[in-house]
Design a protein around this motif. Sequence first.
Motif, PDB file in Angstrom:
ATOM      1  N   MET B 171     116.204 -35.886  22.221  1.00  0.00           N
ATOM      2  CA  MET B 171     114.894 -36.128  21.632  1.00  0.00           C
ATOM      3  C   MET B 171     114.642 -37.621  21.463  1.00  0.00           C
ATOM      4  O   MET B 171     113.622 -38.154  21.865  1.00  0.00           O
ATOM      5  N   GLU B 190     122.140 -47.121  19.074  1.00  0.00           N
ATOM      6  CA  GLU B 190     122.782 -45.875  19.534  1.00  0.00           C
ATOM      7  C   GLU B 190     124.286 -46.120  19.555  1.00  0.00           C
ATOM      8  O   GLU B 190     124.752 -47.137  20.066  1.00  0.00           O
ATOM      9  N   HIS B 258     120.483 -33.948  11.346  1.00  0.00           N
ATOM     10  CA  HIS B 258     120.308 -32.578  10.834  1.00  0.00           C
ATOM     11  C   HIS B 258     121.665 -31.906  10.635  1.00  0.00           C
ATOM     12  O   HIS B 258     121.768 -30.929   9.925  1.00  0.00           O
ATOM     13  N   VAL B 264     127.316 -39.661  13.509  1.00  0.00           N
ATOM     14  CA  VAL B 264     128.572 -40.427  13.527  1.00  0.00           C
ATOM     15  C   VAL B 264     128.596 -41.401  12.341  1.00  0.00           C
ATOM     16  O   VAL B 264     127.758 -42.294  12.257  1.00  0.00           O
ATOM     17  N   TYR B 303     111.639 -39.014  11.015  1.00  0.00           N
ATOM     18  CA  TYR B 303     111.223 -38.372  12.250  1.00  0.00           C
ATOM     19  C   TYR B 303     111.800 -36.955  12.399  1.00  0.00           C
ATOM     20  O   TYR B 303     112.206 -36.551  13.488  1.00  0.00           O
ATOM     21  N   GLY B 473     115.357 -28.449  14.368  1.00  0.00           N
ATOM     22  CA  GLY B 473     115.679 -29.866  14.252  1.00  0.00           C
ATOM     23  C   GLY B 473     116.122 -30.307  12.870  1.00  0.00           C
ATOM     24  O   GLY B 473     116.673 -31.381  12.719  1.00  0.00           O
TER      25      GLY B 473
HETATM   26  N1  LIG Z   1     110.941 -35.188  15.421  1.00  0.00           N
HETATM   27  C1  LIG Z   1     110.991 -34.122  16.129  1.00  0.00           C
HETATM   28  O1  LIG Z   1     109.992 -33.619  16.563  1.00  0.00           O
HETATM   29  C2  LIG Z   1     112.279 -33.499  16.408  1.00  0.00           C
HETATM   30  C3  LIG Z   1     112.323 -32.410  17.265  1.00  0.00           C
HETATM   31  C4  LIG Z   1     113.536 -31.848  17.536  1.00  0.00           C
HETATM   32  C5  LIG Z   1     114.656 -32.353  16.962  1.00  0.00           C
HETATM   33  N2  LIG Z   1     114.604 -33.401  16.083  1.00  0.00           N
HETATM   34  C6  LIG Z   1     115.776 -33.934  15.433  1.00  0.00           C
HETATM   35  O2  LIG Z   1     115.960 -35.295  15.851  1.00  0.00           O
HETATM   36  C7  LIG Z   1     117.350 -35.590  15.913  1.00  0.00           C
HETATM   37  C8  LIG Z   1     117.718 -36.125  17.272  1.00  0.00           C
HETATM   38  O3  LIG Z   1     117.634 -35.087  18.248  1.00  0.00           O
HETATM   39  P1  LIG Z   1     118.333 -35.280  19.646  1.00  0.00           P
HETATM   40  O4  LIG Z   1     118.011 -34.088  20.452  1.00  0.00           O
HETATM   41  O5  LIG Z   1     118.008 -36.622  20.201  1.00  0.00           O
HETATM   42  O6  LIG Z   1     119.855 -35.200  19.225  1.00  0.00           O
HETATM   43  P2  LIG Z   1     121.122 -35.656  20.088  1.00  0.00           P
HETATM   44  O7  LIG Z   1     122.295 -35.091  19.414  1.00  0.00           O
HETATM   45  O8  LIG Z   1     120.877 -35.401  21.524  1.00  0.00           O
HETATM   46  O9  LIG Z   1     121.107 -37.212  19.915  1.00  0.00           O
HETATM   47  C9  LIG Z   1     121.453 -37.842  18.709  1.00  0.00           C
HETATM   48  C10 LIG Z   1     121.939 -39.217  19.072  1.00  0.00           C
HETATM   49  O10 LIG Z   1     122.222 -39.925  17.876  1.00  0.00           O
HETATM   50  C11 LIG Z   1     123.398 -40.699  18.108  1.00  0.00           C
HETATM   51  N3  LIG Z   1     123.978 -41.015  16.819  1.00  0.00           N
HETATM   52  C12 LIG Z   1     124.590 -40.159  15.949  1.00  0.00           C
HETATM   53  N4  LIG Z   1     124.954 -40.812  14.848  1.00  0.00           N
HETATM   54  C13 LIG Z   1     124.575 -42.105  14.991  1.00  0.00           C
HETATM   55  C14 LIG Z   1     124.651 -43.244  14.176  1.00  0.00           C
HETATM   56  N5  LIG Z   1     125.206 -43.202  12.963  1.00  0.00           N
HETATM   57  N6  LIG Z   1     124.139 -44.411  14.639  1.00  0.00           N
HETATM   58  C15 LIG Z   1     123.569 -44.470  15.870  1.00  0.00           C
HETATM   59  N7  LIG Z   1     123.460 -43.418  16.688  1.00  0.00           N
HETATM   60  C16 LIG Z   1     123.956 -42.236  16.252  1.00  0.00           C
HETATM   61  C17 LIG Z   1     124.248 -39.809  18.962  1.00  0.00           C
HETATM   62  O11 LIG Z   1     125.231 -40.553  19.674  1.00  0.00           O
HETATM   63  C18 LIG Z   1     123.221 -39.182  19.888  1.00  0.00           C
HETATM   64  O12 LIG Z   1     123.021 -39.898  21.078  1.00  0.00           O
HETATM   65  C19 LIG Z   1     118.065 -34.289  15.592  1.00  0.00           C
HETATM   66  O13 LIG Z   1     118.412 -34.282  14.236  1.00  0.00           O
HETATM   67  C20 LIG Z   1     117.028 -33.267  15.865  1.00  0.00           C
HETATM   68  O14 LIG Z   1     117.278 -32.108  15.123  1.00  0.00           O
HETATM   69  C21 LIG Z   1     113.441 -33.980  15.828  1.00  0.00           C
END
Ligand SMILES: NC(=O)c1ccc[n+]([C@@H]2O[C@H](COP(=O)([O-])OP(=O)(O)OC[C@H]3O[C@@H](n4cnc5c(N)ncnc54)[C@H](O)[C@@H]3O)[C@@H](O)[C@H]2O)c1
Lengths: 539, 539
Positions: B171, B190, B258, B264, B303, B473
């Motif tokens: 996302m 990231e 979430h 991390v 977000y 999410g």
């Molecule tokens: N806003 C929206 O509409 C929406 C929709 C769906 C999901 N989400 C939520 O958004 C979040 C991201 O979703 P995603 O699919 O990209 O998840 P994902 O797991 O694919 O990506 C999360 C990223 O965050 C990185 N990360 C984790 N901890 C970190 C930290 N402390 N510092 C820096 N980077 C870190 C991970 O390495 C990973 O690349 C989830 O919590 C998801 O549930 C939001």
Amino acid sequence: MKTTIRAARGTELSCRSWPQEAALRMLHNNLDPEVAEHPEELVVYGGTGKAARDWNSFHAIGRTLQTLKDDETLLVQSGKPVGVLQTHEWAPRVLIANSNLVGDWATWDEFRRLEALGLTMYGQMTAGSWIYIGTQGILQGTYETFAAVADKRFDGSLAGTITLTGGLGGMGGAQPLAVAMAGGVAICVEVDRTRIQRRLETGYLDVEADSIDHALQLATSATGPLSIGLLGNCADVFPELLRRGAPIDVVTDQTSAHDPLAYVPSGFAPGDEWSVEQARESMARHVEAMVGFQDAGAEVFDYGNSLRAEAQLGGYERAFDYPGFVPAYIRPLFCEGRGPFRWAALSGEPADIAATDKAVLELFPEHESLHRWLKLAAEKVQFQGLPARICWLGQGERHLAGLKFNELVESGAVQAPIVIGRDHLDCGSVASPYRETEAMLDGSDAIADWPLLNAMVNVASGASWVSLHHGGGVGIGRSLHAGQVSVADGTELAAQKLERVLTNDPAMGVIRHVDAGYERAEEIAAERDVRVPMAAAGE
Amino acid sequence: MKTTIRAARGTELSCRSWPQEAALRMLHNNLDPEVAEHPEELVVYGGTGKAARDWNSFHAIGRTLQTLKDDETLLVQSGKPVGVLQTHEWAPRVLIANSNLVGDWATWDEFRRLEALGLTMYGQMTAGSWIYIGTQGILQGTYETFAAVADKRFDGSLAGTITLTGGLGGMGGAQPLAVAMAGGVAICVEVDRTRIQRRLETGYLDVEADSIDHALQLATSATGPLSIGLLGNCADVFPELLRRGAPIDVVTDQTSAHDPLAYVPSGFAPGDEWSVEQARESMARHVEAMVGFQDAGAEVFDYGNSLRAEAQLGGYERAFDYPGFVPAYIRPLFCEGRGPFRWAALSGEPADIAATDKAVLELFPEHESLHRWLKLAAEKVQFQGLPARICWLGQGERHLAGLKFNELVESGAVQAPIVIGRDHLDCGSVASPYRETEAMLDGSDAIADWPLLNAMVNVASGASWVSLHHGGGVGIGRSLHAGQVSVADGTELAAQKLERVLTNDPAMGVIRHVDAGYERAEEIAAERDVRVPMAAAGE
Ligand SMILES: NC(=O)c1ccc[n+]([C@@H]2O[C@H](COP(=O)([O-])OP(=O)(O)OC[C@H]3O[C@@H](n4cnc5c(N)ncnc54)[C@H](O)[C@@H]3O)[C@@H](O)[C@H]2O)c1
Ligand SMILES: NC(=O)c1ccc[n+]([C@@H]2O[C@H](COP(=O)([O-])OP(=O)(O)OC[C@H]3O[C@@H](n4cnc5c(N)ncnc54)[C@H](O)[C@@H]3O)[C@@H](O)[C@H]2O)c1
């Protein structure tokens, strides 16, 4: 609002077609003073289970049903009509979701906050889904349960045994008659004299005792089935009977323990105000006595009202020492897709129910306990509101009954259409870890996908109205459950819908129990062509 | 299991009809290595969002779809095929319920226990409902959000501003491109270098910085849109940038907050093991810095990943000082029934998407931001898996697009049927108090009747598959949401279904917001004939 509500009878329609008319009549029937516990507050049963959010909502639902077309669908959100959409002829005429909350907010506090804001209502199971048929609804299930207790412990009859229980409300009021039907003696402790009075009047209760001594004397000297009402608080009377070493064989309870503000604590009277803590403290003492009876050798079971969970919150640690009635007696029936099939005669004619009783007996000539029940029911059950009947039927049986009823309507053997529904307490329609899904073989008690699939399956199969509720008999946060009602109006379309709904709805129960690893369910699935993709492959 | 999964292309069917074929292809497409984050573990996006429970289930779903008749329905319970029932032609071919738990058991601990037993899976929103289309899916929503930020604070463009955010996953990877499309500069922190690499390769990210200094230097010297990846942990980098007084204008975050075991913590690397407490402690520091930026005047918003709630659990009290993106920017769109309409070309031909793009532009000639988006999308979006498109359409628009696509299929203007679905994040399909229903006008944030009604409405309107999920999410216990997918196969029946589904599904959003008291929704309901029984009477 003080108008008395009563369902219309006969064949004159105030809606465009029978499915809409049926929904309207069953909504009204739920609030018939013969049926509802507090019709003036829209409360049908279970202390707070309502048929509509408020009187404005009630009237708006009625107005909307009266103009609703055969390809339109009314949406009801916690007892309030919120939308009308164009769908199609196979779609339900009404879709209902009541009392549902997001998990982290699924608490009584949040529910009450939202209720006070006028944003939700408690739907119980068949209150907010318009298919409550009075105390008979639970009588049959209660009778089956006590019959199962008799089978398990007392050679098939409760004759010569004494059962102790609490609560003579909408559900609990069925207990004295059910115990007597199974041959036994019942002492029923109830804190509200008007409830005792009501059960005496309707013939569900035989006598009222003046005191604990009187009750014990009546019970121990009875020479046949007898049900005894005793005014008192379970939290006082149960411990006292235990202390005295009373010869009790079976103990259960159906006070309104699912809601600590409805359970009357020791020292309080109905109508008083008390705190959640006070109620839980009393429930702890109440359950402690029940565990005491179990330690002394009695057959003790929870009757699905969350009493154990509340007693545990009240600080009593052994609360879950005795089982729920489902794992103890009902689950084997669920594996067969068996559950509380019920129907009502929209004509208002008792003769129509007699005709359906006869049809069911003829359809299943070999089904002994069904015959015993229907015979007793015809004798003992006084109809409340529209004449209605309930009996437990399983996979491969329900659709036969539905199709038969539809023929009776078509041929004019009954005078108006028959409404066919069920309780949400069914084999494949509920996730409720303290009741219907307690102690599942695979540990899947809390998985709630099943009631959601069940609701969607009923919508997809042609039910007339479908409902998805939260809380029911065990309270907020503790269950999700679905219901369906279908109308046999004698048309070919109704026959097609009934065949699908009444095959698929119980099939969900068989499937759910196959998935959980119950062999009996696997046998039934094989026998009755319930298709489970990964069952054959041995997963 | 190491086979590479990829959806079939072209017009040859391996199922009996297009709706079944579409479900099969979209399931496969979700696991296409171009689409899925970890296809070998069946994980599509969001860290743990899966398309099927396990490989046996995946194959059994496929086998079942290949023989499923046009009046049959497959049931999927948390990614496992559990039953096949006879329904009818208007019924969905697949009904899906994923990750649902009874309220009191709706915790990560219980979910993980059940998952370890093989009894459930995490479905996210479009992973377990087979309509994820890669990063484009969120790109449009992200772009709309940043455009709304620009409208609100920066005179309609992010030119000359710097946005700081975290997370470049499934996302979050859309953020750099969306900010750049809105004219701005983005610094994206990231912790996993492979994610940065992937966004560089797909053109979603422009450059990678070597250090915080380098990132700041690139950002402040940029003369136009620029997106900068920075390897680091948000819990370290955000506070450091705040300390330095970096000139940040907009702050948000899309790390996988979430799920505390996916976020991390500071001092750890992806793949390490850590505790929930360690993650929450880092999230508290991360959010503290975000509040600090807000105090310093930046536009800060959550977000939709539960970061604030977890930071609060981690002990940071001001976590909810900044708003969620929905109340801040998206709710006015929801009042119009607007939401993430999306479609995919089952032919596999990019030309088919070009044809649909053109059709949408012609249908809505006056819709400026739609035109801007579709033009940018055609230029910048690299298809992942089956060619697909997304754009936000509202009540009164979606069904026109659906009917038009069906005509394109019928006339042969596109080479194969078009699949039409949406995210569960939509106007009337979700209850999620930390995201879509945060801060509702009437306080009804936690009422979950709406997604359940939405699912039933879609089943009753003729969708091809319908899903009901928990968690999405924002995580277990925090949301319930529904989705629908419908297939435009060029038939008259499909046209009738599409008209109903794509009218009724967004109508649920209008109705939900009318009920909550939003005037804009009342206007839309009046304008576009959405019938709300108690709206006119003024309740
Ligand atoms: N806003 C929206 O509409 C929406 C929709 C769906 C999901 N989400 C939520 O958004 C979040 C991201 O979703 P995603 O699919 O990209 O998840 P994902 O797991 O694919 O990506 C999360 C990223 O965050 C990185 N990360 C984790 N901890 C970190 C930290 N402390 N510092 C820096 N980077 C870190 C991970 O390495 C990973 O690349 C989830 O919590 C998801 O549930 C939001
Ligand atoms: N087992 C089932 O199948 C099933 C089905 C539905 C509901 N229930 C549950 O069973 C319970 C009873 O349901 P109901 O419809 O009869 O409720 P109800 O509110 O109509 O009746 C409860 C009765 O308990 C009495 N009572 C309350 N506290 C008492 C006390 N301390 N001592 C003695 N009497 C007391 C009340 O006066 C009332 O008459 C509820 O908790 C309900 O949720 C069980």
